[in-house]
Each structure stands twice: as C-alpha cells, then as structure tokens.
Scaffold this active site. Structure first.
Site, PDB file in Angstrom:
ATOM      1  N   TYR A 143       0.810  -1.212   0.000  1.00  0.00           N
ATOM      2  CA  TYR A 143       0.000   0.000   0.000  1.00  0.00           C
ATOM      3  C   TYR A 143       0.850   1.271   0.000  1.00  0.00           C
ATOM      4  O   TYR A 143       0.364   2.344  -0.337  1.00  0.00           O
ATOM      5  CB  TYR A 143      -0.926   0.032   1.216  1.00  0.00           C
ATOM      6  CG  TYR A 143      -2.011  -1.024   1.208  1.00  0.00           C
ATOM      7  CD1 TYR A 143      -2.305  -1.761   0.065  1.00  0.00           C
ATOM      8  CD2 TYR A 143      -2.752  -1.285   2.345  1.00  0.00           C
ATOM      9  CE1 TYR A 143      -3.281  -2.723   0.054  1.00  0.00           C
ATOM     10  CE2 TYR A 143      -3.755  -2.258   2.350  1.00  0.00           C
ATOM     11  CZ  TYR A 143      -4.012  -2.968   1.205  1.00  0.00           C
ATOM     12  OH  TYR A 143      -4.997  -3.921   1.202  1.00  0.00           O
ATOM     13  N   ASP A 227      -2.920 -17.791   1.688  1.00  0.00           N
ATOM     14  CA  ASP A 227      -4.096 -18.416   1.095  1.00  0.00           C
ATOM     15  C   ASP A 227      -4.600 -19.572   1.957  1.00  0.00           C
ATOM     16  O   ASP A 227      -5.805 -19.746   2.145  1.00  0.00           O
ATOM     17  CB  ASP A 227      -3.808 -18.874  -0.340  1.00  0.00           C
ATOM     18  CG  ASP A 227      -2.516 -19.670  -0.473  1.00  0.00           C
ATOM     19  OD1 ASP A 227      -1.717 -19.708   0.485  1.00  0.00           O
ATOM     20  OD2 ASP A 227      -2.299 -20.253  -1.558  1.00  0.00           O
ATOM     21  N   ASP A 251      -5.232  -6.971   5.791  1.00  0.00           N
ATOM     22  CA  ASP A 251      -6.449  -6.297   5.372  1.00  0.00           C
ATOM     23  C   ASP A 251      -7.534  -7.321   5.041  1.00  0.00           C
ATOM     24  O   ASP A 251      -8.697  -7.201   5.465  1.00  0.00           O
ATOM     25  CB  ASP A 251      -6.142  -5.416   4.158  1.00  0.00           C
ATOM     26  CG  ASP A 251      -7.231  -4.404   3.865  1.00  0.00           C
ATOM     27  OD1 ASP A 251      -8.282  -4.436   4.536  1.00  0.00           O
ATOM     28  OD2 ASP A 251      -7.037  -3.566   2.967  1.00  0.00           O
ATOM     29  N   ASP A 255     -10.843  -9.022   7.789  1.00  0.00           N
ATOM     30  CA  ASP A 255     -12.253  -8.943   7.414  1.00  0.00           C
ATOM     31  C   ASP A 255     -12.893 -10.330   7.370  1.00  0.00           C
ATOM     32  O   ASP A 255     -14.069 -10.493   7.733  1.00  0.00           O
ATOM     33  CB  ASP A 255     -12.408  -8.248   6.060  1.00  0.00           C
ATOM     34  CG  ASP A 255     -12.381  -6.731   6.175  1.00  0.00           C
ATOM     35  OD1 ASP A 255     -12.186  -6.235   7.299  1.00  0.00           O
ATOM     36  OD2 ASP A 255     -12.543  -6.046   5.157  1.00  0.00           O
TER      37      ASP A 255
END
Length: 370
Positions: A143, A227, A251, A255
């Site tokens: 980012y 993953d 990130d 979630d």
C-alpha cells in the site's frame, strides 16, 4: 493513575457522534464509581472537519492527537463527500492520523460472544468460543511501496504498478507486538505470508524466525501461507491465537475473521505506535464498522464496538485490565439478557435504541462494581 490521562475523542461522521456519546457516559461512570478520571478533549475529523474547516483533519487537531495519551475515533465518510477529490476525502483524515502518529501495528480481535453465536454463517461448534487476535502491519508493504502508479505503454495499453516492500526493522517491530500479546493470551503466534512466491515473504519469515529464537522462545511460533490461512479461518478458526501478518494480507484476513463473529457492529480495533523514551505509546482506537449514513440520527446504531474499543484503550494504553474487563463482561451480560440493537437483532430478543443499549451497559456495570 496519579494524574488524569488525556484523551482525544474524534466522533467523525454518520453514527460516529452517537456511539461516541455512549463512551462519554462510561467515562463519566468510571470517574464517579471507580475514581478513574480522564481529561477528554474533542475534535473534528473526516466529513465533519471538511464542512467546518475545508480539510479532513486540521493541523491543530493533528497536533493535539500527537500530544494526548490516546485517541478514540468514531467513523468517517459518507455519500455527501463522495464526489470530492481523492486527496481531501474524509478518509484522508484517518490515514493522516495513522501516518503521522506512526501507528504500525493494527490489532483486530475476532471474538464470538456466546449470545451471538447464531449470527455467524458458520456452524455453531466452529465459532463458539472463538477468540483470535490479528496483528496487521499497517504502515508498510504494497500500500505504501515505491514505485507505484499507472503508466502508458508503447502499444497504447497501460500498466498499473504497486511494490511490495518490507525492511527488517518494519518486520521486527510489528512481530514484537504480536509476541508480547501472545504472552498475555494463549502463547501462540502464527506468522502469515507468501514465502513460496514472494521475496518479501521470505524475508518476513526469516526475520520473524530469528526474533522468535532470540527473544521469544517461550512463545509457540508457526508459519502459514496467506491463502491457506484464509481457508483455515473458515475451516477451523479456533486453531489460531495470534495471527501476525503484513498490510495486504492483514487487510483481507481481518475482514474474513470479522465475519466469523456475525457482525461488524461488534468489533473493536486498536492501532499502536512504538514505545518512546518515557514508555508512552501513541495509539488510536476505533470500531471496525463504518459511518452507516443510512441509519444516522435514528437511534439505531450499535455502540458496543466503540465501547469495546474504549476497553482496548484501557488495557493497551493504560494497563487497566480490571476496568477493561468490567466493560467487556458487561457487554457479554447485556447480550446474554437478550438486548439487541437492530444490526444484531434476532427472534426472541428485545430490540433497543443506541441510548438504551448504553443505559443497559451502565446498569450492568453498576451491578458488577458492587
């Protein structure tokens, strides 16, 4: 506490001021019933700051955030400001706080309350008793890496570029936070990256392994590819205690873990900086939920995530574990009594307003304090 700690409350936009108002009531309760007093100042951030001052965060508010002992933020953003240029959108205020306060470690607990276990989309036996802490590196990685941008190609096409980059120092400082947290929890850290295909992942694994061997051998360390971690969070989430990971994977994984609990409206977070020479650590606390403009001003907002964020502040900024547990236990008991705001309402429970939920929490705190 020999002197009152200084707090900066930034209610922000949408339901932010409503949920922050319930935290104010708990602050008052702590002063009246526990002789624990805070000096609270309030400022503007996000759309509220744009409306008042033309920018999502003023220099004066930023300076105040640097001076106080901890910052509590409500929410930022909303459709009113969607058409503004990227550099002055409400969210830029939050990003500026994170950057200038150097908040490199994001703590996202995923806790499944017994009373809300049916709200999860997973089977009850998979999520019942779930208690995970995800430690996400917040100021580095893809980012923020350079080079970045979109460039034109000779054939008329375009290419988008983002760079994943980490240094030894960036990895070590966030890993230290994860190991220290694990020592106070279940004693296990799972470090997550993609060392099988990314050099930054190789470095991440090597540096975390070396730090573990030198300073944290008492903590159990495992490694997992991102993953696979995503799959395992859905398959068997209770295998995890503390998950340590980078900005991008954190990130996404946080979630995923959040929805295991059934409601974003119940989840707090903390963003921590480094410890300075005086032992003080800059910190910002905020609920995971957004500004929810569709229910703003209707008394429907769930204040519990913000109240739990305040509990995290008590624990991690001020080492007030007893008082933090008071609030967390009160939340559990209120939920167990069947009281619900609209976002977590289920059949057979009692739907109540934002203020009524705050009052129920205060009544429970009174009982616990006796």
């Amino acid at each position: 506490m020999t002197a009152n700690k200084r707090l900066l409350f930034l209610p922000g936009d949408g339901i932010g001021p409503e949920v922050m108002g319930e935290v104010r009531r708990v602050v008052d309760w702590l002063g009246a019933r526990q002789a624990l007093n805070f000096d609270v100042e309030e400022g503007l951030v996000g759309g509220a700051a744009i409306d008042a001052d033309g920018v999502p965060l003023t220099d004066a508010t930023m300076a105040k955030a640097m001076e106080v002992d901890a910052v509590l933020l409500g929410a930022v953003g909303g459709p009113k400001w969607d058409s503004l240029p990227f550099e002055i959108k409400p969210e830029r205020g939050l990003l500026r706080l994170r950057k200038e306060m150097e908040l490199f470690a994001n703590l996202r607990p995923a806790l499944c309350f017994d009373a809300l276990v049916e709200a999860s989309t997973l089977k009850q036996d998979v999520v019942a008793g779930l208690d995970i802490m995800i430690v996400r590196e917040l100021t580095g990685g893809v980012y923020f890496g350079e080079p970045r941008g979109i460039e034109d190609l000779p054939d008329g096409g375009r290419r988008g570029i983002n760079t994943q980059v980490y240094t030894t120092a960036e990895i070590i400082r966030v890993a230290q936070v994860a190991f220290e947290l694990a020592r106070k929890r279940g004693g296990r850290v799972c470090s997550v990256e993609k060392a099988n295909v990314m050099e930054s992942g190789v470095l991440w694994r090597e540096e975390v392994t070396k730090l573990h061997a030198s300073d944290y051998a008492d903590v159990e360390l495992s490694h997992m590819y991102a993953d696979n971690c995503s799959m395992q969070l859905v398959r068997n989430p209770k295998q995890f205690d503390v998950i340590l990971t980078d900005n991008l994977f954190g990130d996404m994984l946080s979630d995923t873990a959040a929805m295991l609990t059934g409601s974003l409206g119940m989840l707090p977070s903390a963003s921590l900086g480094g410890v300075d020479a005086t032992g003080r650590r800059k910190a910002l606390y905020e609920p995971v939920h957004g500004s929810a403009p569709d229910i703003t001003g209707q008394g429907k907002a769930n204040p519990l995530a913000t109240l739990l964020s305040f509990a995290m502040m008590l624990r991690y900024s001020f080492d007030l574990g007893r008082e933090a547990s008071f609030i967390e236990d009160a939340v559990k008991q209120v939920l167990a009594s069947g009281k619900r705001t609209a976002d977590i309402m289920t059949e057979g429970c009692e739907e109540i307003s934002t203020e009524a939920m705050g009052s129920a929490l205060l009544d429970t705190l009174d009982r616990l304090a006796k």
